[in-house]
Design an enzyme around this catalytic site. Sequence first.
Site, PDB file in Angstrom:
ATOM      1  N   SER A 197       0.980  -1.191  -0.090  1.00  0.00           N
ATOM      2  CA  SER A 197      -0.046  -0.053   0.046  1.00  0.00           C
ATOM      3  C   SER A 197       1.190   1.261  -0.085  1.00  0.00           C
ATOM      4  O   SER A 197       2.146   1.099   0.255  1.00  0.00           O
ATOM      5  CB  SER A 197      -0.767   0.020   1.278  1.00  0.00           C
ATOM      6  OG  SER A 197      -1.570   1.249   1.367  1.00  0.00           O
ATOM      7  N   TYR A 207      -1.493  -0.463  11.024  1.00  0.00           N
ATOM      8  CA  TYR A 207      -1.665  -1.087   9.347  1.00  0.00           C
ATOM      9  C   TYR A 207      -0.292  -0.483   8.461  1.00  0.00           C
ATOM     10  O   TYR A 207       0.257  -1.305   7.913  1.00  0.00           O
ATOM     11  CB  TYR A 207      -2.813  -0.159   8.580  1.00  0.00           C
ATOM     12  CG  TYR A 207      -2.943  -0.734   7.388  1.00  0.00           C
ATOM     13  CD1 TYR A 207      -3.459  -1.901   6.871  1.00  0.00           C
ATOM     14  CD2 TYR A 207      -2.968   0.535   6.476  1.00  0.00           C
ATOM     15  CE1 TYR A 207      -3.652  -2.076   5.516  1.00  0.00           C
ATOM     16  CE2 TYR A 207      -3.250   0.258   4.827  1.00  0.00           C
ATOM     17  CZ  TYR A 207      -3.594  -1.050   4.504  1.00  0.00           C
ATOM     18  OH  TYR A 207      -3.701  -1.245   3.311  1.00  0.00           O
TER      19      TYR A 207
HETATM   20  N1  LIG Z   1      -8.729  -0.694  -1.350  1.00  0.00           N
HETATM   21  C1  LIG Z   1      -7.549   0.056  -1.200  1.00  0.00           C
HETATM   22  O1  LIG Z   1      -7.664   1.326  -0.924  1.00  0.00           O
HETATM   23  C2  LIG Z   1      -6.134  -0.280  -0.911  1.00  0.00           C
HETATM   24  C3  LIG Z   1      -5.050   0.459  -0.916  1.00  0.00           C
HETATM   25  C4  LIG Z   1      -3.731  -0.115  -0.699  1.00  0.00           C
HETATM   26  C5  LIG Z   1      -3.828  -1.613  -0.496  1.00  0.00           C
HETATM   27  N2  LIG Z   1      -4.789  -2.387  -0.457  1.00  0.00           N
HETATM   28  C6  LIG Z   1      -4.307  -3.738  -0.183  1.00  0.00           C
HETATM   29  O2  LIG Z   1      -5.166  -4.673  -1.139  1.00  0.00           O
HETATM   30  C7  LIG Z   1      -5.358  -5.884  -0.693  1.00  0.00           C
HETATM   31  C8  LIG Z   1      -6.821  -6.230  -1.164  1.00  0.00           C
HETATM   32  O3  LIG Z   1      -7.662  -5.391  -0.502  1.00  0.00           O
HETATM   33  P1  LIG Z   1      -8.974  -4.816  -1.252  1.00  0.00           P
HETATM   34  O4  LIG Z   1      -8.881  -3.329  -1.011  1.00  0.00           O
HETATM   35  O5  LIG Z   1      -9.437  -5.484  -2.312  1.00  0.00           O
HETATM   36  O6  LIG Z   1     -10.178  -5.212  -0.059  1.00  0.00           O
HETATM   37  P2  LIG Z   1     -11.211  -6.577   0.090  1.00  0.00           P
HETATM   38  O7  LIG Z   1     -12.449  -6.314  -0.909  1.00  0.00           O
HETATM   39  O8  LIG Z   1     -11.769  -6.029   1.571  1.00  0.00           O
HETATM   40  O9  LIG Z   1     -10.543  -7.592  -0.094  1.00  0.00           O
HETATM   41  C9  LIG Z   1      -9.707  -8.277   0.926  1.00  0.00           C
HETATM   42  C10 LIG Z   1      -9.683 -10.095   0.561  1.00  0.00           C
HETATM   43  O10 LIG Z   1      -8.972 -10.418   1.612  1.00  0.00           O
HETATM   44  C11 LIG Z   1      -9.651 -11.742   2.221  1.00  0.00           C
HETATM   45  N3  LIG Z   1      -9.598 -12.263   3.439  1.00  0.00           N
HETATM   46  C12 LIG Z   1      -9.532 -11.630   4.647  1.00  0.00           C
HETATM   47  N4  LIG Z   1      -9.282 -11.904   5.714  1.00  0.00           N
HETATM   48  C13 LIG Z   1      -8.747 -13.462   5.125  1.00  0.00           C
HETATM   49  C14 LIG Z   1      -8.216 -14.430   5.746  1.00  0.00           C
HETATM   50  N5  LIG Z   1      -8.105 -14.343   7.313  1.00  0.00           N
HETATM   51  N6  LIG Z   1      -7.855 -15.486   4.865  1.00  0.00           N
HETATM   52  C15 LIG Z   1      -8.038 -15.510   3.751  1.00  0.00           C
HETATM   53  N7  LIG Z   1      -8.451 -14.189   3.034  1.00  0.00           N
HETATM   54  C16 LIG Z   1      -8.746 -13.484   3.805  1.00  0.00           C
HETATM   55  C17 LIG Z   1     -11.117 -11.365   1.881  1.00  0.00           C
HETATM   56  O11 LIG Z   1     -11.989 -12.268   1.840  1.00  0.00           O
HETATM   57  P3  LIG Z   1     -12.840 -13.088   2.783  1.00  0.00           P
HETATM   58  O12 LIG Z   1     -13.370 -12.235   3.813  1.00  0.00           O
HETATM   59  O13 LIG Z   1     -13.521 -13.903   2.009  1.00  0.00           O
HETATM   60  O14 LIG Z   1     -11.851 -14.116   3.613  1.00  0.00           O
HETATM   61  C18 LIG Z   1     -10.995 -10.621   0.778  1.00  0.00           C
HETATM   62  O15 LIG Z   1     -11.019 -11.557  -0.472  1.00  0.00           O
HETATM   63  C19 LIG Z   1      -5.209  -5.782   0.936  1.00  0.00           C
HETATM   64  O16 LIG Z   1      -3.801  -6.255   1.163  1.00  0.00           O
HETATM   65  C20 LIG Z   1      -5.018  -4.261   0.961  1.00  0.00           C
HETATM   66  O17 LIG Z   1      -4.307  -3.829   2.362  1.00  0.00           O
HETATM   67  C21 LIG Z   1      -5.988  -1.803  -0.618  1.00  0.00           C
END
Ligand SMILES: NC(=O)c1ccc[n+]([C@@H]2O[C@H](COP(=O)([O-])OP(=O)(O)OC[C@H]3O[C@@H](n4cnc5c(N)ncnc54)[C@H](OP(=O)(O)O)[C@@H]3O)[C@@H](O)[C@H]2O)c1
Length: 253
Positions: free
Chosen positions: A148, A161
Amino acid sequence: MAGRLEGTVALITGASSGIGEATAVAMAAEGATLAVAARRRDRLEALEERLGNDTQVLVVETDITDEAAARGMVEATVREFGRLDTLVNNAGVMLLGPIVDAPVEEWERMVRLNLLGLLYCTHAALPHLLEAALSEPRRVADVVNVSSVAGRAARQGSGVYNATKFGVGAFSESLRQEVTRRHVRVSLIEPGATATELASHVRPEVLEGMAATFGNTELMTAEDIAESIVFTVTRPRHVAVNEVLIRPTEQER
Ligand SMILES: NC(=O)c1ccc[n+]([C@@H]2O[C@H](COP(=O)([O-])OP(=O)(O)OC[C@H]3O[C@@H](n4cnc5c(N)ncnc54)[C@H](OP(=O)(O)O)[C@@H]3O)[C@@H](O)[C@H]2O)c1
């Protein structure tokens, strides 16, 4: 036209929503065979259906904060498809808020998933990635770690975080140096604000503060990030994209 990932197998964690789901769709479009992992099986099955008959998909319902489960996920992928070329360590949680009086349970969830979970998956996958890097069709393999902007700059209100994502960055660079001559590339993707479910787990009182910061910003989509991941893993064998920092145009910091 043949996809650039034909004949390769990718394992994507956190594929049930957001960036992971979009990455699965984008890699499938390039011909990759996929293992998609997360806890919500129904969402993974919906993704499998969306991908249709053209893509071979293994749905793995798993919680990667459990080391044995993370290892089992990798082993199931290799058992099913015979190899592993690309690991996308994407699953993560962002529980923002001040450090003073924070619920310690939130810190534990972030460290267990964003750091330990990623480490478990990588540890289990590396022997298979090193093997894939010796063979056709690409003779190179990839670990893509989704960090991130929060892995590059610490901010008030996101201390733990930040700590987990800085940790992902340090681990990635160390691993990169260790395995790059063996043609396993290690890449760090560092998105800014992206419209996904990520913020939905933040406490309401903290969320209000975030709305003040990002309320007027046109966010990126999960597909924007998926595109940069596909770019990263489709470079020729002699090119390694080490780091991709990608923000919405309107995001200042
Ligand atoms: N969105 C942003 O603004 C942003 C910015 C910078 C970085 N990121 C990074 O991008 C990545 C993806 O996030 P996203 O934005 O796509 O959010 P998201 O839609 O909430 O996706 C998170 C994913 O992680 C899975 N997950 C959560 N707990 C888990 C566990 N214990 N075991 C296996 N899977 C698990 C969730 O699936 P289940 O709940 O079905 O397990 C979901 O598929 C993260 O690492 C986040 O830090 C996001």
